[in-house]
Design a protein around this motif. Structure first.
Motif, short mmCIF file in Angstrom:
data_model
loop_
_atom_site.label_atom_id
_atom_site.label_comp_id
_atom_site.label_asym_id
_atom_site.label_seq_id
_atom_site.Cartn_x
_atom_site.Cartn_y
_atom_site.Cartn_z
N GLU A 1 18.84 6.88 15.47
CA GLU A 1 17.71 7.49 14.76
C GLU A 1 17.14 6.49 13.76
O GLU A 1 17.87 5.81 13.06
CB GLU A 1 18.19 8.75 14.02
N ASN A 2 15.82 6.41 13.74
CA ASN A 2 15.12 5.57 12.76
C ASN A 2 13.75 6.21 12.55
O ASN A 2 12.75 5.79 13.12
CB ASN A 2 15.00 4.14 13.27
N LYS A 3 13.73 7.28 11.74
CA LYS A 3 12.50 8.05 11.57
C LYS A 3 12.11 8.15 10.11
O LYS A 3 12.94 8.08 9.21
CB LYS A 3 12.67 9.46 12.17
N ASP A 4 10.82 8.34 9.88
CA ASP A 4 10.29 8.44 8.53
C ASP A 4 10.70 9.76 7.89
O ASP A 4 10.59 10.83 8.51
CB ASP A 4 8.76 8.34 8.55
N LEU A 5 11.15 9.68 6.64
CA LEU A 5 11.43 10.87 5.83
C LEU A 5 10.35 11.06 4.78
O LEU A 5 9.95 12.18 4.48
CB LEU A 5 12.80 10.74 5.15
N GLU A 6 9.88 9.96 4.21
CA GLU A 6 8.83 10.00 3.18
C GLU A 6 7.87 8.85 3.40
O GLU A 6 8.26 7.78 3.87
CB GLU A 6 9.42 9.88 1.77
N ASN A 7 6.61 9.08 3.05
CA ASN A 7 5.61 8.02 3.10
C ASN A 7 4.66 8.24 1.93
O ASN A 7 3.76 9.08 1.97
CB ASN A 7 4.83 8.07 4.42
N VAL A 8 4.91 7.49 0.86
CA VAL A 8 4.17 7.66 -0.38
C VAL A 8 3.14 6.53 -0.51
O VAL A 8 3.51 5.35 -0.55
CB VAL A 8 5.11 7.66 -1.61
N GLN A 9 1.87 6.91 -0.57
CA GLN A 9 0.80 5.92 -0.71
C GLN A 9 0.71 5.47 -2.16
O GLN A 9 0.85 6.28 -3.09
CB GLN A 9 -0.54 6.53 -0.27
N LYS A 10 0.48 4.19 -2.35
CA LYS A 10 0.36 3.64 -3.69
C LYS A 10 -1.11 3.61 -4.14
O LYS A 10 -2.02 3.52 -3.32
CB LYS A 10 0.92 2.22 -3.73
N SER B 1 0.80 -1.23 0.00
CA SER B 1 0.00 0.00 0.00
C SER B 1 0.83 1.28 0.00
O SER B 1 0.30 2.35 -0.31
CB SER B 1 -0.91 0.02 1.23
N SER B 2 2.11 1.19 0.36
CA SER B 2 2.91 2.41 0.45
C SER B 2 4.40 2.10 0.38
O SER B 2 4.82 0.96 0.54
CB SER B 2 2.61 3.14 1.77
N THR B 3 5.16 3.16 0.14
CA THR B 3 6.62 3.08 0.19
C THR B 3 7.11 4.11 1.20
O THR B 3 6.81 5.31 1.09
CB THR B 3 7.25 3.39 -1.19
N VAL B 4 7.86 3.61 2.19
CA VAL B 4 8.35 4.48 3.27
C VAL B 4 9.87 4.56 3.18
O VAL B 4 10.55 3.55 3.00
CB VAL B 4 7.93 3.93 4.66
N ILE B 5 10.39 5.77 3.30
CA ILE B 5 11.83 6.00 3.37
C ILE B 5 12.16 6.47 4.78
O ILE B 5 11.61 7.47 5.25
CB ILE B 5 12.33 7.04 2.35
N ARG B 6 13.06 5.77 5.44
CA ARG B 6 13.45 6.13 6.81
C ARG B 6 14.93 6.52 6.88
O ARG B 6 15.76 5.96 6.16
CB ARG B 6 13.20 4.96 7.77
N SER B 7 15.21 7.45 7.75
CA SER B 7 16.60 7.82 8.04
C SER B 7 17.11 6.93 9.16
O SER B 7 16.48 6.83 10.22
CB SER B 7 16.66 9.30 8.47
N LEU B 8 18.23 6.27 8.91
CA LEU B 8 18.80 5.36 9.90
C LEU B 8 20.19 5.83 10.32
O LEU B 8 21.06 6.02 9.47
CB LEU B 8 18.88 3.94 9.32
N VAL B 9 20.37 6.02 11.61
CA VAL B 9 21.68 6.41 12.16
C VAL B 9 21.98 5.49 13.33
O VAL B 9 21.16 5.36 14.26
CB VAL B 9 21.70 7.88 12.64
N THR B 10 23.13 4.83 13.29
CA THR B 10 23.54 3.96 14.39
C THR B 10 24.98 4.29 14.77
O THR B 10 25.69 4.97 14.04
CB THR B 10 23.45 2.46 14.01
N GLU B 11 25.40 3.78 15.92
CA GLU B 11 26.77 3.97 16.36
C GLU B 11 27.25 2.72 17.08
O GLU B 11 26.46 1.86 17.48
CB GLU B 11 26.90 5.18 17.28
#
Length: 204
Positions: free
Chosen positions: A192-201, A157-167
């Motif tokens: 950090e693991n947060k949504d940057l984009e959420n595109v509905q299909k 139903s959607s495509t989500v892009i998340r920003s991932l930062v680990t250490e």
């Protein structure tokens, strides 16, 4: 007078003997150092046969390639851990390989995700997860790293892009078939693991 001459000669002979011994020790030490350097230099060369012709190949110093090996291990671990498909066998395979590259901090995060139903949600929603590495920063003196990437979650139903930062930190260990670079990630955590984009299909 004769006795004094004899004493002087004895002193001179003693000085000469001691001086000769000291010079011999110095020369012997220098020879040993030179021989050690020759042997060490010889071990840096590997000879490969090509059609029965011996070709010399230089052996690279481990410390020269270590930053690249660190980055390679960090990139491989994150790809194994986060790039997943809706296949329980594949997820199990990926995570098993990833756990060879991390200490108990990775196992703890994996267990937390399991308890929260993260992997089951991938299966139930038929999600395909693809991780793209943006950059990896290294602090070599402290063997500390920070990883920056983008996680694409492709659902029906959607495509989500998340920003991932680990250490985490890096530990040198003995290389093995499952950890070729001999690098273990320690004290790993997600910053950090947060949504940057959420595109509905379009579902129709």
């Amino acid at each position: 007078m004769i006795i004094k001459n004899i004493e002087a000669k004895i002193r001179l002979a003693t000085i000469v003997a001691i001086g000769s011994m000291v010079m011999s020790l110095i020369m012997g030490g220098m020879i040993c150092i030179y021989a050690y350097k020759l042997v060490a230099n010889a071990y840096r060369h590997i000879y490969v046969l090509d059609n029965n012709i011996a070709l010399a190949a230089s052996q690279t110093d481990l410390s020269t390639n270590r930053p690249a090996q660190y980055r390679g291990t960090i990139d491989a671990f994150h790809s194994l851990f986060f790039s997943l498909t809706p296949d329980d066998k594949y997820i199990e395979y990926q995570l098993k390989k990833a756990m060879y590259l991390v200490d108990e901090s990775g196992i703890e995060q994996m267990n937390n995700l399991k308890e929260n139903g993260y992997f089951n949600s991938i299966l139930s929603s038929s999600s395909v997860l693809t991780l793209q590495t943006d950059s990896i920063t290294l602090d070599m003196p402290h063997k500390y790293f920070r990883y920056y990437g983008k996680l694409k979650i492709d659902r029906r139903s959607s495509t989500v892009i998340r920003s991932l930062v680990t250490e985490g930190y890096l530990k040198d260990i003995t290389p093995s078939d499952n950890n070729m670079n001999g690098v273990l990630i320690t004290n790993w955590k997600t910053l950090e693991n947060k949504d940057l984009e959420n595109v509905q299909k379009n579902t129709f």
